[in-house]
Design a protein around this motif. Structure first.
Motif, short mmCIF file in Angstrom:
data_model
loop_
_atom_site.label_atom_id
_atom_site.label_comp_id
_atom_site.label_asym_id
_atom_site.label_seq_id
_atom_site.Cartn_x
_atom_site.Cartn_y
_atom_site.Cartn_z
N LYS A 194 -13.93 56.77 59.60
CA LYS A 194 -13.09 55.73 58.89
C LYS A 194 -12.72 55.80 57.38
O LYS A 194 -13.94 56.12 56.72
CB LYS A 194 -13.59 54.52 59.40
CG LYS A 194 -12.61 53.38 58.92
CD LYS A 194 -11.37 53.45 60.20
CE LYS A 194 -10.60 51.94 59.78
NZ LYS A 194 -9.49 52.16 60.87
N MET A 195 -11.61 55.82 57.07
CA MET A 195 -11.21 55.91 55.61
C MET A 195 -10.57 54.71 55.19
O MET A 195 -9.52 54.47 55.49
CB MET A 195 -10.44 57.03 55.35
CG MET A 195 -10.86 58.67 55.69
SD MET A 195 -9.92 59.72 55.05
CE MET A 195 -8.54 59.69 55.90
N GLY A 196 -11.51 53.82 54.67
CA GLY A 196 -10.91 52.50 54.15
C GLY A 196 -10.33 51.57 55.50
O GLY A 196 -10.94 51.70 56.82
N THR A 197 -9.06 51.14 55.29
CA THR A 197 -8.56 50.43 56.30
C THR A 197 -7.44 51.45 57.06
O THR A 197 -6.59 50.70 57.86
CB THR A 197 -7.73 49.08 55.65
OG1 THR A 197 -6.68 49.42 54.74
CG2 THR A 197 -8.77 48.33 55.07
N ILE A 198 -7.50 52.45 56.69
CA ILE A 198 -6.22 53.35 57.02
C ILE A 198 -6.56 53.62 58.78
O ILE A 198 -7.77 53.96 59.22
CB ILE A 198 -6.34 55.12 56.58
CG1 ILE A 198 -6.10 54.70 55.11
CG2 ILE A 198 -5.34 55.86 57.25
CD1 ILE A 198 -6.09 56.00 54.16
N GLY A 199 -5.84 53.27 59.74
CA GLY A 199 -5.81 53.66 60.97
C GLY A 199 -5.28 54.83 61.80
O GLY A 199 -4.73 55.69 60.82
N LEU A 200 -5.39 55.23 62.79
CA LEU A 200 -4.86 56.12 63.52
C LEU A 200 -3.71 55.82 64.43
O LEU A 200 -4.15 55.03 65.44
CB LEU A 200 -6.11 57.14 64.03
CG LEU A 200 -5.60 58.36 64.94
CD1 LEU A 200 -4.99 59.30 63.98
CD2 LEU A 200 -6.63 58.77 65.69
N ASN A 201 -2.58 56.14 64.51
CA ASN A 201 -1.67 55.85 65.39
C ASN A 201 -1.18 57.24 66.12
O ASN A 201 -0.54 58.05 65.50
CB ASN A 201 -0.48 55.22 64.70
CG ASN A 201 0.63 54.62 65.75
OD1 ASN A 201 0.40 54.61 67.11
ND2 ASN A 201 1.64 54.05 65.29
N CYS A 202 -1.49 57.42 67.34
CA CYS A 202 -0.97 58.58 68.04
C CYS A 202 0.17 58.37 69.03
O CYS A 202 0.52 59.27 69.59
CB CYS A 202 -2.16 59.18 68.94
SG CYS A 202 -3.28 60.01 67.93
N LYS A 203 0.68 57.04 69.23
CA LYS A 203 1.72 56.76 69.90
C LYS A 203 3.09 57.68 69.57
O LYS A 203 3.36 57.59 68.29
CB LYS A 203 2.18 55.24 69.87
CG LYS A 203 1.02 54.34 70.33
CD LYS A 203 1.20 53.01 70.15
CE LYS A 203 2.23 52.47 70.91
NZ LYS A 203 2.52 50.89 70.98
N GLY A 204 3.61 58.20 70.52
CA GLY A 204 4.63 58.94 70.52
C GLY A 204 4.32 60.52 70.54
O GLY A 204 5.32 61.48 70.62
N LEU A 205 3.26 60.82 70.12
CA LEU A 205 2.77 62.23 70.00
C LEU A 205 2.62 62.70 71.45
O LEU A 205 2.10 61.88 72.39
CB LEU A 205 1.47 62.55 69.24
CG LEU A 205 1.66 62.42 67.82
CD1 LEU A 205 0.20 62.43 67.08
CD2 LEU A 205 2.83 63.36 67.37
N SER A 206 2.63 63.89 71.78
CA SER A 206 2.07 64.19 73.10
C SER A 206 0.67 64.19 73.56
O SER A 206 -0.24 64.26 72.47
CB SER A 206 2.43 65.89 73.48
OG SER A 206 1.93 66.68 72.42
N LYS A 207 0.33 64.16 74.71
CA LYS A 207 -1.33 64.08 74.92
C LYS A 207 -2.06 65.24 74.27
O LYS A 207 -3.24 64.95 73.97
CB LYS A 207 -1.55 63.76 76.36
CG LYS A 207 -0.92 62.48 76.88
CD LYS A 207 -1.41 62.17 78.29
CE LYS A 207 -0.68 60.63 78.79
NZ LYS A 207 -1.07 60.28 80.13
N GLY A 208 -1.80 66.34 74.55
CA GLY A 208 -2.46 67.30 73.98
C GLY A 208 -2.82 67.40 72.51
O GLY A 208 -3.83 67.45 71.96
N THR A 209 -1.71 67.13 71.64
CA THR A 209 -1.85 66.92 70.49
C THR A 209 -2.63 65.79 69.86
O THR A 209 -3.42 65.56 68.95
CB THR A 209 -0.60 66.84 69.56
OG1 THR A 209 0.22 68.34 69.80
CG2 THR A 209 -0.53 66.63 68.08
N ALA A 210 -2.24 64.73 70.58
CA ALA A 210 -3.01 63.34 70.48
C ALA A 210 -4.59 63.50 70.89
O ALA A 210 -5.50 63.00 70.03
CB ALA A 210 -2.43 62.34 71.32
N LEU A 211 -5.11 64.33 71.82
CA LEU A 211 -6.30 64.62 72.06
C LEU A 211 -7.03 65.36 70.89
O LEU A 211 -8.21 64.97 70.56
CB LEU A 211 -6.51 65.32 73.55
CG LEU A 211 -7.90 65.72 73.91
CD1 LEU A 211 -8.77 64.50 73.83
CD2 LEU A 211 -7.82 66.28 75.00
N ALA A 212 -6.45 66.31 70.57
CA ALA A 212 -6.93 67.15 69.55
C ALA A 212 -7.16 66.27 68.20
O ALA A 212 -8.12 66.30 67.23
CB ALA A 212 -6.04 68.42 69.10
#
Length: 368
Positions: A194-212
């Protein structure tokens, strides 16, 4: 490797080196290998060619000369050779006499590493050993199937409490069986970096790239492998983009300036002690693409994006140049990549990871 181009009034030759296996190699080689080396007819290159002819003779491989074709470049590909499936390897001779093949360079004074490299293709075919192949030993048809299975879009948030929960939240196809390597098993219960309050948003990406992208937050990656049971394995292991894991995005099939013209447009820049995260977010907004950070490898190198700053006097810069300058200022890599469905996103990681990705997938693209 830049394409090998023919210029006006210049004549180029192609040294074609056909594999001539020794008696021992004839018994064990599964795939005959053809080697083609792009060279020039100048005296220096002719001298280098003679030295290489001697080196190849020691390896029981004989060179044959022919005229080259315009635009040829280095590559490794499957071919038919005397009624058998074989491997064609095309390299280019450099001015110092060395020969480069898809990112690897060899010298005639020490041909043994080249021979070892060629023998791997004789044993495994054009894709090489599965653990080193950029398509992990999958056939072209299997690779296409895997890409199609990983192309659906992520619609829900990813659970970052641990890698197992993250994978389950992505709801991968039932044609995948997920396994963890022994080295990766201890990390199954650990939370994401975790870097501070920066989150991760994978919505809209394909599942392969989101998994990586998601696994990178845990210092993990994955490889799709063939499974004798008829489904594919998702092998999760420790590592990053230099460890032959599945790539975090792909190079676009066309130049990025054609995909996103805004990257070349000049914008006014007036930054004074600005938050690096806000600057990267602004660039992503201007390009109209999502962005993600590789939290784990960045933090390992002491680069917490949430704490870094960047300042610059008022100026007008293209977004492409601003990305490069910001990256150089903090030794981080900002690269625009596509997912399996062709959508572009901005990936922010370490310089080393970007270099490894560029070299490893220089010739691999997802099917359009």
């Amino acid at each position: 490797m830049k394409p090998f181009r023919f210029h006006h009034l210049s004549i180029f030759l192609l040294v074609t080196v056909c594999a001539v296996p020794s008696a021992a190699q004839q018994r064990t080689a599964k795939f005959p290998v053809q080697i083609e080396v792009l060279t020039q007819p100048s005296p220096n290159f002719k001298l280098h060619s003679l030295k290489w002819a001697e080196a190849f003779q020691k390896l029981s491989r004989s060179p044959v000369f022919r005229t080259g074709r315009n635009g040829e470049t280095t590559k490794v590909e499957e071919t038919e050779f005397r009624g058998r499936t074989g491997v064609k390897v095309i390299g280019i001779m450099n001015r110092d006499g060395s020969i480069s093949f898809t990112g690897r360079t060899f010298i005639s004074e020490r041909p043994e590493p080249l021979e070892a490299w060629l023998e791997r293709f004789e044993e495994f075919g054009a894709k090489g050993p599965p653990d080193e192949s950029p398509t992990w030993g999958l056939s072209d048809d299997q690779f296409k199937v895997v890409l199609n299975l990983l192309a659906p879009t992520v619609t829900d948030p990813v659970d970052l409490s641990n890698p197992v929960a993250a994978i389950e939240s992505l709801q991968l196809s039932k044609q995948f069986t997920v396994v963890f390597t022994e080295q990766a098993k201890p990390r199954r219960v650990l939370p994401a970096a975790k870097m501070g309050t920066i989150g991760l948003n994978c919505k809209g990406l394909s599942k392969g790239t989101a998994l990586a992208v998601t696994l990178a937050q845990f210092g993990l990656g994955f490889r799709p492998l063939e499974n004798p049971d008829g489904v594919f394995l998702i092998e999760v292991g420790v590592g990053n983009e230099s460890d032959n894991q599945y790539p975090i995005g792909w190079k676009p099939n066309v130049p990025i300036f054609n995909v996103i013209p805004a990257i070349g447009k000049t914008i006014p820049v007036d930054l004074e002690n600005g938050d690096l995260d806000a600057i990267i977010q602004l660039m992503a907004q201007k390009l109209e693409v999502p962005y993600c950070y590789a939290a784990y490898p960045l933090l390992i190198e002491g680069k917490d994006i949430s704490k870094l700053k960047y300042s610059r006097k008022p100026d007008k810069l293209s977004i492409e140049r601003l990305m490069r300058i910001v990256g150089q200022a903090h030794d981080i890599g900002l690269s625009l990549r596509t997912d399996e469905a062709g959508s572009v996103f901005l990936w922010v990681t370490t310089d080393a990871n970007v270099d490894a990705w560029q070299q490893r997938f220089a010739h691999i693209r997802p099917a359009p």
